[in-house]
Structures are given as C-alpha cells and as structure tokens.
Design an enzyme around this catalytic site. Structure first.
Site, PDB file in Angstrom:
ATOM      1  N   CYS A   9       0.863  -1.185   0.000  1.00  0.00           N
ATOM      2  CA  CYS A   9       0.000   0.000   0.000  1.00  0.00           C
ATOM      3  C   CYS A   9       0.898   1.233   0.000  1.00  0.00           C
ATOM      4  CB  CYS A   9      -0.992  -0.018   1.170  1.00  0.00           C
ATOM      5  SG  CYS A   9      -0.296   0.246   2.809  1.00  0.00           S
ATOM      6  N   CYS A  14      -1.439   0.830   7.371  1.00  0.00           N
ATOM      7  CA  CYS A  14      -2.877   0.529   7.475  1.00  0.00           C
ATOM      8  C   CYS A  14      -3.269  -0.702   6.665  1.00  0.00           C
ATOM      9  CB  CYS A  14      -3.717   1.733   7.036  1.00  0.00           C
ATOM     10  SG  CYS A  14      -3.620   3.170   8.129  1.00  0.00           S
ATOM     11  N   ARG A  15      -3.395  -0.539   5.359  1.00  0.00           N
ATOM     12  CA  ARG A  15      -3.964  -1.606   4.533  1.00  0.00           C
ATOM     13  C   ARG A  15      -3.049  -2.812   4.344  1.00  0.00           C
ATOM     14  NH1 ARG A  15      -5.346   1.859  -0.600  1.00  0.00           N
ATOM     15  NH2 ARG A  15      -3.371   2.766   0.077  1.00  0.00           N
TER      16      ARG A  15
END
Length: 155
Positions: A9, A14-15
């Site tokens: 990402c 996060c992802r």
C-alpha cells in the site's frame, strides 16, 4: 519451496499490514505456515520502522488476529525477484510499485480486490477512518488470494 506473498500500500501502516496479518492468520488456520513467506511494504517512505496504525492494530485485535512484530518498510527492487505474488491495495499503488520494482508490467503485480466479484480499490482508512470496511475487504481478498494460490499450484 515456499510461496511468497507481498502486500503493498502507500505507507505500510494501514492496509498492507492488515492484509498481511489477515493472510498470515488464514494460512495458519489451514496449517500452512511453513509453506509461505508473507510480508508487506509501502511505496512511500514516511512511516519506515513504525508499527501498524492504531486503527489497524485495534481492528485486528478485535478479530483476534495477531500483528505483533510488524514494522513498516519501503518497497525495494529486490522484492520483485523475492516474491511470487505482489498484491497491491489500489491502482495508484500498482503505478507507484512497478517502477520501484524495475518492471513496466507484470502478471504477479495486481490489486487484491481483482480476485473478488466486486473489483475495486481497498480504500485507505488513514483517510477514510473506516477500518472495519478495510478489514472486511482485505478478508474477502485474502480468502480469494489463498484460493488463487491453491489453484495456481494445481495447474
């Protein structure tokens, strides 16, 4: 020989670490831990060395998925030869990753949600704040990825 999977990402907080943790958990549940090398990276360098975002850590903990020992790193050219599957969270990740990997195009670089019916980008909860949505999309994509890898091995 291990199957190697890299999730990518933008900032790797996060992802992609969420997808890494979910995929690692699914692989573990199937008793296949020794058959995989799983990692994540970001195309940007802002968060190198940081643990996953608090929202990512919280949603993973809520679903009892460990994220211990994960730290952000930046994508590097060597990753192209090291990993069998380079799974990006959105189109811009692909556009940023390809030159960093030293290739113009590659079938081993694709979006996670290209594997599910609702082909789209995984939204970045760093900006949307919706870690639940990202979790659900990553879970669906990771399940489909595991099926794809199994199908690829049986070709």
């Amino acid at each position: 020989m291990k199957t190697s999977v890299l999730f990518v990402c933008l900032g790797n907080i996060c992802r992609s670490p969420m997808a890494e943790a979910i995929f690692r958990h699914l692989v573990e549940e199937k008793g296949l831990t020794d058959a995989f090398d799983i990692d994540s990276a970001g195309t940007g360098d802002w968060h190198i060395g940081e643990a996953p975002h608090a929202g990512t850590a919280q949603i993973l903990a809520q679903y009892q998925i460990p994220a211990k020992g994960m730290f952000s790193r930046q994508l590097k050219q060597e990753d192209y030869s090291r990993f069998d599957y380079i799974v990006c969270m959105d189109d811009s990740n692909i556009q940023n990753a390809l030159p960093m990997l030293g290739v113009k195009a590659s079938s081993k670089v694709f979006r996670l949600l290209d594997l599910v019916e609702e082909k789209k980008d995984v939204p970045d909860p760093y900006f949307t704040g919706d870690f639940e949505e990202t979790y659900q999309l990553c879970l669906a994509g990771c399940k489909a990825l595991l099926e794809k890898i199994d199908a690829d091995k049986n070709k």
